[in-house]
Scaffold this motif. Structure first.
Motif: not given
Length: 462
Positions: A96-105
């Motif tokens: 979930a954290e990785q997905s959120a990081d990608i979204t922010r990027k």
């Protein structure tokens, strides 16, 4: 300004979006599950996080050879235990954290993300339908389809999400299974079988072929199967599943020859089905093959020249790195940047079993069949000084080069962290280094990577 709409937010989709935004296009990603796709949410990131715990267990279990002992406070021996519930909590949190990081990027780069299911409606129109029924029509100069794939299941082997599981469902387990039956000995099946074995779970692996990993280097597969068997796995070769059934807490796998295998859980690793149905692809002239995969050319174009495709939905190679490169190539091509067609001969891949198996370039099979004119050399890691120090007994380094020119055209590494050791060979293949050039590069002594240079030196004499 070019309008780009990307359907699907996996590696092929979000990496394409980043490239297109860098090239000043206006980009929209239509995605229903979360950016990162199955690679981040249900496949690569979760499975490799689980495997990271399994790696620690393997290292600890074999530490006695290095003189390390584990004792309880009273001086007695103590055993190792894995809290699978905590492991899976960590797996899902990191995903979930990785997905959120990608979204922010991607949003930082100006990409718009629409949480919806997308489908094509004529040339240059993508319909995005949200869960609440909201419908938006997006107009695009080019569309990239990157919808991925899902686990294949059979009518005779239906997952229930509790004890009969696909590889996407195993992360809901709160306790370690008493006995896991893994059906399928390809990459996914071998990885999960190896991981659960390392976690201390009894494992039976049902393989319809005469060996595990039938599509991989035969020498590497032989090493892996020998190691798994030595560690206690029950490998059922030439055993095809007929059905899977459940009676209470018992799962039974029935084989086509009438034999049965009983366990507490079954993990189905039967391949993948592309997510291409219901997207309106054929209506806009996109060609699908017999398996439902989108047919593309070297720059990710479909038969409709304004529609591109990337990732598992193309069936080109089920690797996140390939999906990402397909997506980048698509955008570079459409937006007029310099681009080279996808070259699968330069793709390095890794199987995260224990030991790991990494490959790049030509294969032993291609060399043996004469498809590629090359010579090779294999060095067992048991002769490497650093491997001896670390207690590594299994694995090898294999290197291929062209006779005469000595240009490196492929390699295989079997051993711990093979995924890291394959990179020098991948560089050599990509830029056509010779074994002379590879052998002249300094390596640290002692190091496992020293075997790569040694293999190159030996090939200079072939």
């Amino acid at each position: 300004m070019a309008q780009i709409v990307i359907v699907g937010g996996g590696p092929g989709g979000y990496e394409a979006a980043l490239v297109a935004a860098q090239l000043d296009a206006q980009v929209t990603i239509v995605d229903s599950d979360g950016l990162g796709g199955s690679a981040v949410l249900t496949d690569c990131v979760p499975s490799k996080t689980l495997i990271a715990t399994a790696e620690v267990m393997t290292e600890v279990a074999e530490a006695a050879e290095l003189g390390v002992e584990f004792r309880a406070a009273d001086g007695g021996a103590t055993g190792l235990h894995v809290d699978l519930g905590r492991v899976n909590e960590r797996v899902k949190r990191l995903a979930a954290e990785q997905s959120a990081d990608i979204t922010r990027k991607v949003e930082k780069e100006g990409v718009r993300v629409v949480r919806a299911r997308g489908r094509l409606e004529g040339d240059g129109v993508v319909v995005a339908e949200s869960e609440d029924g909201t419908v938006e029509r997006l107009h695009a100069d080019a569309v990239l389809v990157a919808t991925g794939a899902r686990p294949r299941v059979l009518d005779s082997a239906q997952p229930d999400g509790e004890r009969i599981l696909t590889w996407e469902q195993v992360y809901d387990l709160d306790e370690a299974p008493e006995h896991v039956i893994v059906v399928g000995s390809g990459v996914t099946g071998a990885e999960f079988a190896s991981a659960y074995l390392a976690l201390g779970v009894p494992v039976s692996l049902v393989s319809s072929r005469d060996r595990v990993l039938p599509g991989e280097d035969a020498d590497a597969a032989e090493v892996l199967e020998e190691v798994l068997t030595r560690r206690g796995m029950n490998v059922l070769s030439r055993s095809r599943m007929a059905s899977v059934s459940r009676d209470g807490d018992t799962v039974t796998v029935t084989l086509t020859d009438g034999r049965t295998v009983e366990g507490s859980h079954c993990v189905l690793a039967l391949g993948s089905i592309p997510n291409t149905a219901g997207l309106g692809l054929e209506e806009v002239g996109v060609t699908l093959d017999d398996g439902g995969f989108i047919e593309t050319d070297g720059v990710s174009r479909t038969a409709n020249r304004s529609i591109y495709a990337a990732g598992d939905c193309t069936g080109v190679a089920m690797l996140a790195s390939v999906a990402a490169m397909q997506g980048r190539i698509a955008m570079w091509h459409f937006l007029g940047d310099s681009v080279k067609p996808l070259d699968l001969g330069q793709v390095s891949s890794n199987i995260f079993t224990s030991p790991e198996i990494a490959t790049v370039g030509c294969s032993q099979k291609e060399v043996d069949e004469g498809t590629i004119h090359a010579v090779g050399v294999t060095l067992p890691l048991s002769g490497n000084p650093r491997a001896k120090m670390q207690g590594i007994r299994d694995g090898f380094v294999k290197l291929f080069c062209r006779p005469g020119t000595g240009i490196v055209v492929g390699g295989v590494v079997v051993g711990p962290r093979a995924s890291e050791l394959i990179h020098p060979i991948a560089l050599a293949v990509t830029v056509s280094l010779t074994v002379d050039e590879l052998s002249h590069a300094f390596t640290v002594y002692p190091s496992v990577s020293g075997s790569l240079a040694e293999a190159a030196r030996r090939l200079r004499r072939v």
